[in-house]
Scaffold this motif. Structure first.
Motif, PDB file in Angstrom:
ATOM      1  N   LEU A  17     -15.000 -56.359  29.847  1.00 44.29           N
ATOM      2  CA  LEU A  17     -14.906 -55.281  28.870  1.00 44.29           C
ATOM      3  C   LEU A  17     -16.248 -54.978  28.210  1.00 44.29           C
ATOM      4  N   LEU A  18     -17.104 -55.953  28.086  1.00 38.05           N
ATOM      5  CA  LEU A  18     -18.394 -55.737  27.429  1.00 38.05           C
ATOM      6  C   LEU A  18     -19.462 -55.209  28.380  1.00 38.05           C
ATOM      7  N   THR A  19     -19.248 -55.323  29.682  1.00 39.12           N
ATOM      8  CA  THR A  19     -20.280 -54.893  30.621  1.00 39.12           C
ATOM      9  C   THR A  19     -20.503 -53.383  30.569  1.00 39.12           C
ATOM     10  N   GLY A  20     -19.443 -52.609  30.380  1.00 42.05           N
ATOM     11  CA  GLY A  20     -19.592 -51.160  30.271  1.00 42.05           C
ATOM     12  C   GLY A  20     -20.459 -50.738  29.090  1.00 42.05           C
ATOM     13  N   PRO A  21     -20.131 -51.164  27.863  1.00 41.28           N
ATOM     14  CA  PRO A  21     -21.015 -50.839  26.727  1.00 41.28           C
ATOM     15  C   PRO A  21     -22.429 -51.387  26.895  1.00 41.28           C
ATOM     16  N   VAL A  22     -22.573 -52.560  27.498  1.00 44.41           N
ATOM     17  CA  VAL A  22     -23.915 -53.114  27.709  1.00 44.41           C
ATOM     18  C   VAL A  22     -24.702 -52.227  28.670  1.00 44.41           C
ATOM     19  N   ARG A  23     -24.044 -51.651  29.653  1.00 47.14           N
ATOM     20  CA  ARG A  23     -24.723 -50.746  30.578  1.00 47.14           C
ATOM     21  C   ARG A  23     -25.262 -49.522  29.845  1.00 47.14           C
ATOM     22  N   LYS A  24     -24.462 -48.951  28.958  1.00 47.69           N
ATOM     23  CA  LYS A  24     -24.930 -47.803  28.174  1.00 47.69           C
ATOM     24  C   LYS A  24     -26.088 -48.201  27.260  1.00 47.69           C
ATOM     25  N   PHE A  25     -26.009 -49.396  26.700  1.00 47.58           N
ATOM     26  CA  PHE A  25     -27.084 -49.882  25.844  1.00 47.58           C
ATOM     27  C   PHE A  25     -28.376 -50.068  26.631  1.00 47.58           C
ATOM     28  N   ALA A  26     -28.253 -50.590  27.863  1.00 44.05           N
ATOM     29  CA  ALA A  26     -29.434 -50.782  28.702  1.00 44.05           C
ATOM     30  C   ALA A  26     -30.081 -49.454  29.064  1.00 44.05           C
ATOM     31  N   ILE A  27     -29.265 -48.438  29.333  1.00 40.51           N
ATOM     32  CA  ILE A  27     -29.813 -47.120  29.652  1.00 40.51           C
ATOM     33  C   ILE A  27     -30.488 -46.513  28.427  1.00 40.51           C
ATOM     34  N   MET A  32     -34.339 -49.986  32.541  1.00 41.38           N
ATOM     35  CA  MET A  32     -34.110 -49.547  33.920  1.00 41.38           C
ATOM     36  C   MET A  32     -35.463 -49.523  34.620  1.00 41.38           C
ATOM     37  N   PRO A  33     -35.922 -50.647  35.117  1.00 38.79           N
ATOM     38  CA  PRO A  33     -37.259 -50.695  35.718  1.00 38.79           C
ATOM     39  C   PRO A  33     -37.345 -49.832  36.967  1.00 38.79           C
ATOM     40  N   ARG A  42     -31.816 -47.918  45.947  1.00 38.11           N
ATOM     41  CA  ARG A  42     -32.561 -46.677  46.048  1.00 38.11           C
ATOM     42  C   ARG A  42     -32.664 -45.924  44.724  1.00 38.11           C
ATOM     43  N   GLU A  43     -31.844 -46.263  43.765  1.00 38.15           N
ATOM     44  CA  GLU A  43     -31.856 -45.579  42.482  1.00 38.15           C
ATOM     45  C   GLU A  43     -32.073 -46.592  41.369  1.00 38.15           C
ATOM     46  N   PRO A  44     -32.790 -46.201  40.307  1.00 35.62           N
ATOM     47  CA  PRO A  44     -32.973 -47.115  39.171  1.00 35.62           C
ATOM     48  C   PRO A  44     -31.631 -47.525  38.586  1.00 35.62           C
ATOM     49  N   THR A  45     -31.449 -48.814  38.406  1.00 39.90           N
ATOM     50  CA  THR A  45     -30.183 -49.364  37.909  1.00 39.90           C
ATOM     51  C   THR A  45     -30.451 -50.187  36.664  1.00 39.90           C
ATOM     52  N   PRO A  46     -29.647 -50.019  35.611  1.00 41.85           N
ATOM     53  CA  PRO A  46     -29.885 -50.787  34.376  1.00 41.85           C
ATOM     54  C   PRO A  46     -29.649 -52.274  34.577  1.00 41.85           C
ATOM     55  N   ARG A  47     -30.381 -53.054  33.814  1.00 44.07           N
ATOM     56  CA  ARG A  47     -30.220 -54.505  33.817  1.00 44.07           C
ATOM     57  C   ARG A  47     -29.438 -54.935  32.576  1.00 44.07           C
ATOM     58  N   LEU A  48     -29.795 -56.123  32.078  1.00 47.23           N
ATOM     59  CA  LEU A  48     -29.210 -56.684  30.853  1.00 47.23           C
ATOM     60  C   LEU A  48     -27.736 -57.029  30.994  1.00 47.23           C
ATOM     61  N   GLY A  49     -27.239 -57.161  32.222  1.00 44.98           N
ATOM     62  CA  GLY A  49     -25.848 -57.585  32.374  1.00 44.98           C
ATOM     63  C   GLY A  49     -25.594 -58.975  31.834  1.00 44.98           C
ATOM     64  N   GLY A  50     -26.656 -59.758  31.681  1.00 46.81           N
ATOM     65  CA  GLY A  50     -26.497 -61.093  31.120  1.00 46.81           C
ATOM     66  C   GLY A  50     -26.022 -61.100  29.684  1.00 46.81           C
TER      67      GLY A  50
END
Length: 436
Positions: A17-27, A32-33, A42-50
């Motif tokens: 449940l927290l991974t979705g909000p964390v993804r928005k926070f990372a963006i 997004m290196p 092939r596309e920039p992907t957000p990190r911080l899933g930890g």
């Protein structure tokens, strides 16, 4: 078992449940290196899933502390607090690295400090079980050095294998499942209370990986980053340290009789005691090969490249998903094979099944090297990939010789926005429309 399953489910639910909000926070924070040369996406992907995985760890420990059957783990042992302290430190360094790209030596120092924090709170290796000899007690310095080395190796092994979508989380989850079964068998079957912390750590780690995997499978919507890979590596190492260094093998009553009999009896028991090392056999092999390869080329052992095992699977011809599944297969074969042999060491069926599965794994591994083609008469009933490829017609030239001669040369000094060619047709059109 119900309490462990409840802890696992709560950890997985919180992480998911927290991974979705964390993804928005990372963006939003720009975590997004840019795509690097060694990356396969092939596309920039957000990190911080930890971040989501760490809060899943906190939720699992909190729920376990309020369960009647697991509360004794916190009352009789300081290992859960030691794990949380070391995990918080390594997670914080991982978050900073996901955002600002820290130097490799800084991360290595943080890993050693995190291991030292756990050692200072009692999570350390006190003795080593040696078949035929018995329990060998370690000095404080020996236990500390061995614990720090195991933590650092495990963290980097998991971090190295985190190169494909869902690879690290899936492999750790499969291996931890086998380790959980063995630790639970020691705790419940042999009534060894010292195995309870390792069983709890394994259940929580499985929940963290299961909750994160739906977001991380190919195509991944978010990466765990170093904040996640170093975190699960540290928890895996803590489980190994807890059950290998804290559980006294003498309580299993295997050192009885002659030395030969004791060694034979201890063999199946000691294999799962080093199970945390066998479940990272593939990542550890990748780590050793990477160090040798980079040192041989005169590079730093921490220099990034595309020579990892999962990169080689892609070069052989496997798809992204198939490469991940093959790595899953080998991880499960090693982990559950060791577990099955420890339970029924006298059964030859276990060895036979492991041998057959290994042969199947080798065939799957080398499958793209073979290019079977169906005969002409059977091409109508087989999939297109097994049909003989027809030669493609040669492409016709775009311009003929006459067109080349009629091409107007572009004067020097003009660029694409000004060299628009001959303008006489515009002036003629303007003259035609002018009244005489």
């Amino acid at each position: 078992m119900r309490d462990y399953l409840l802890t696992l489910c709560v950890t997985a639910a919180v992480t998911y449940l927290l991974t979705g909000p964390v993804r928005k926070f990372a963006i939003a924070t720009g975590a997004m290196p840019e795509i690097r040369a060694r990356d396969v996406h092939r596309e920039p992907t957000p990190r911080l899933g930890g971040i989501a995985m760490f809060f899943g760890l906190c939720a699992g420990l909190l729920v376990a502390d309020h369960l009647q059957n697991l509360n004794s783990v916190f009352e009789q042992s300081n290992e859960p607090r030691a794990l949380l302290s070391g995990a918080a430190l390594i997670w914080l360094i991982g978050v900073l690295d996901d955002k600002f790209e820290l130097d490799a030596l800084i991360k290595l120092g943080a890993q050693m400090i995190s291991a030292g924090v756990m050692v200072a709170q009692g999570l350390t290796i006190l003795w080593l079980p040696i078949p035929g000899v018995g329990t060998v007690a370690l000095t404080q310095w020996q236990g500390t050095l061995l614990t720090v080395a195991l933590v650092v190796l495990t963290i980097n092994a998991v971090n190295f294998v985190d190169g494909l979508d869902g690879l690290a989380a899936g492999m750790v989850c499969i291996a931890t499942g086998a380790f959980f079964l063995y630790a639970y068998r020691l705790w419940y079957g042999y009534t060894i209370e010292a195995a309870a912390p390792a069983t709890l750590f394994a259940a929580i780690l499985m929940g963290m990986c299961l909750g994160f995997l739906p977001h991380n499978m190919h195509p991944a919507r978010i990466f765990m980053g170093d904040s996640g890979s170093m975190l699960i590596g540290l928890i895996l190492a803590a489980s190994a340290i807890s059950i290998t260094g804290q559980v006294d093998p003498d309580t299993l009553k295997i050192f009885e009789g002659s030395t030969r009999e004791a060694t034979h009896a201890a063999l199946p028991v000691f294999i799962p005691l080093i199970l945390p090392l066998t479940i990272i056999a593939i990542p550890m092999t990748d780590l050793v090969l990477a160090i040798v390869r980079r040192t041989w080329k005169g590079q730093s052992p921490f220099a990034a490249d595309r020579g990892h095992l999962h990169h080689r699977l892609l070069e052989i011809g496997h798809s992204h998903s198939r490469a991940v599944l093959i790595m899953y297969f080998w991880s499960a074969l090693i982990a559950f094979g060791a577990l099955a042999y420890s339970v029924h060491s006298t059964s030859m069926w276990i060895v036979l099944v492991i041998t057959v599965l290994s042969a199947i794994g080798l065939v799957l591994l080398l499958l793209p090297r073979f290019s079977p083609r169906a005969p002409r008469w059977a091409e109508a009933v087989v999939p297109p990939r097994y049909r003989r490829r027809k030669p493609l017609p040669e492409p016709e030239p775009e311009h003929t010789a006459v067109e080349e001669e009629e091409r107007v040369p572009v004067p020097a000094g003009l660029h694409g926005s000004t060299a628009i060619g001959h303008r006489s047709r515009f002036s003629d059109r303007r003259k035609a429309g002018t009244r005489g």
